[in-house]
Design a protein around this motif. Structure first.
Motif, mmCIF file in Angstrom:
data_model
loop_
_atom_site.group_PDB
_atom_site.id
_atom_site.type_symbol
_atom_site.label_atom_id
_atom_site.label_comp_id
_atom_site.label_asym_id
_atom_site.label_seq_id
_atom_site.Cartn_x
_atom_site.Cartn_y
_atom_site.Cartn_z
ATOM 1 N N ARG A 7 0.809 -1.222 0.000
ATOM 2 C CA ARG A 7 0.000 0.000 0.000
ATOM 3 C C ARG A 7 0.842 1.272 0.000
ATOM 4 N NH1 ARG A 7 -3.530 0.098 5.014
ATOM 5 N NH2 ARG A 7 -2.099 -1.417 5.918
ATOM 6 N N HIS A 32 5.879 12.488 14.176
ATOM 7 C CA HIS A 32 7.191 12.469 14.813
ATOM 8 C C HIS A 32 7.260 11.220 15.675
ATOM 9 C CE1 HIS A 32 6.094 16.645 13.912
ATOM 10 N NE2 HIS A 32 7.343 16.720 13.525
ATOM 11 N N GLN A 40 -5.692 10.074 14.720
ATOM 12 C CA GLN A 40 -4.943 10.316 13.488
ATOM 13 C C GLN A 40 -3.781 9.313 13.345
ATOM 14 O OE1 GLN A 40 -2.296 13.676 13.402
ATOM 15 N NE2 GLN A 40 -2.795 14.190 11.292
ATOM 16 N N ALA A 41 -3.071 9.078 14.445
ATOM 17 C CA ALA A 41 -1.942 8.134 14.402
ATOM 18 C C ALA A 41 -2.427 6.702 14.195
ATOM 19 C CB ALA A 41 -1.134 8.227 15.706
ATOM 20 N N THR A 89 -3.637 6.457 10.447
ATOM 21 C CA THR A 89 -2.639 6.674 9.398
ATOM 22 C C THR A 89 -1.361 5.859 9.577
ATOM 23 O OG1 THR A 89 -3.522 8.932 9.305
ATOM 24 C CG2 THR A 89 -1.535 8.494 8.040
ATOM 25 N N VAL A 90 -0.950 5.629 10.812
ATOM 26 C CA VAL A 90 0.293 4.872 11.023
ATOM 27 C C VAL A 90 0.007 3.431 11.463
ATOM 28 C CG1 VAL A 90 2.501 4.748 12.228
ATOM 29 C CG2 VAL A 90 1.540 6.978 11.620
ATOM 30 N N LYS A 115 -2.574 1.515 11.462
ATOM 31 C CA LYS A 115 -3.323 0.677 10.508
ATOM 32 C C LYS A 115 -2.602 0.513 9.173
ATOM 33 C CE LYS A 115 -7.864 1.252 12.590
ATOM 34 N NZ LYS A 115 -9.203 1.871 12.515
ATOM 35 N N SER A 116 -1.420 1.120 9.064
ATOM 36 C CA SER A 116 -0.645 1.000 7.827
ATOM 37 C C SER A 116 0.460 -0.042 7.944
ATOM 38 C CB SER A 116 -0.016 2.349 7.471
ATOM 39 O OG SER A 116 -1.032 3.302 7.234
ATOM 40 N N LEU A 117 0.560 -0.647 9.133
ATOM 41 C CA LEU A 117 1.578 -1.694 9.288
ATOM 42 C C LEU A 117 1.171 -2.893 8.433
ATOM 43 C CD1 LEU A 117 2.366 -1.709 13.130
ATOM 44 C CD2 LEU A 117 3.565 -0.522 11.295
ATOM 45 N N LEU A 168 3.173 3.272 19.924
ATOM 46 C CA LEU A 168 3.139 1.965 19.274
ATOM 47 C C LEU A 168 4.307 1.154 19.824
ATOM 48 C CD1 LEU A 168 1.821 0.341 16.869
ATOM 49 C CD2 LEU A 168 3.481 1.489 15.385
ATOM 50 N N PHE A 222 7.406 3.376 20.680
ATOM 51 C CA PHE A 222 7.565 4.480 19.734
ATOM 52 C C PHE A 222 6.423 5.450 19.979
ATOM 53 C CE2 PHE A 222 9.635 0.852 17.840
ATOM 54 C CZ PHE A 222 10.852 1.389 17.463
ATOM 55 N N HIS A 223 6.774 6.628 20.502
ATOM 56 C CA HIS A 223 5.776 7.663 20.749
ATOM 57 C C HIS A 223 5.557 8.409 19.450
ATOM 58 C CE1 HIS A 223 7.888 6.710 24.521
ATOM 59 N NE2 HIS A 223 6.667 6.762 25.019
ATOM 60 N N ILE A 224 4.309 8.505 19.035
ATOM 61 C CA ILE A 224 3.988 9.126 17.747
ATOM 62 C C ILE A 224 3.270 10.446 18.000
ATOM 63 C CG2 ILE A 224 2.779 8.817 15.574
ATOM 64 C CD1 ILE A 224 2.988 5.781 16.035
ATOM 65 N N ASN A 225 3.956 11.538 17.698
ATOM 66 C CA ASN A 225 3.446 12.864 18.057
ATOM 67 C C ASN A 225 3.075 12.851 19.539
ATOM 68 O OD1 ASN A 225 3.942 13.862 15.521
ATOM 69 N ND2 ASN A 225 1.850 13.624 14.785
#
Lengths: 78, 78
Positions: free
Chosen positions: A29, A66, B16-17, B20-21, B23-25, B58, B65-68
């Motif tokens: 994707r 980030h 948002q994370a 976008t992130v 669920k993109s794994l 995550l 891994f802290h995302i924003n």
């Protein structure tokens, strides 16, 4: 195919995020580009315009994420 | 199949994370669990032991891994 860009600066935190998160995206994707801002300095402006404030950062669909904290863009700019 | 856990608190930055992130794994390589710490408060300790300091985060292979930044764990704990 969606475009994702992983901006980093080669730092240990960056390498960990690249290996574990960015490379875990679904390759079916996402077309993931890896940009080392220390080597491709001409792309620093592009990253900042996308909202990247620190590295490592993953930009998907124009949205910056980030991931932990390696270095600020100010430090990357030097 | 590797295990990944996405910890969040339902905040806008979290959503948002997640969308976008997380669920993109690559679903072929990762079994992703989504944990809303506001609803599953018994798992706050688990998240903190894994090194989660803020949400959304995550955890892959035991690495956080802290995302924003949506909220600190202190705020999540309330």
């Amino acid at each position: 195919m969606k475009k994702a860009v992983f901006y980093h600066a080669g730092c240990p935190v960056c390498v960990q995020a690249e290996d574990t998160v960015a490379k875990s995206l679904d390759a079916g994707r996402f077309d993931v580009e890896f940009v080392h801002l220390g080597e491709e300095r001409s792309r620093i402006d592009e990253a900042e315009k996308l909202g990247v404030e620190s590295v490592p950062a993953l930009v998907i669909d124009g949205q910056p994420f980030h991931i932990n904290f390696g270095a600020s863009m100010k430090d990357v700019r030097g």
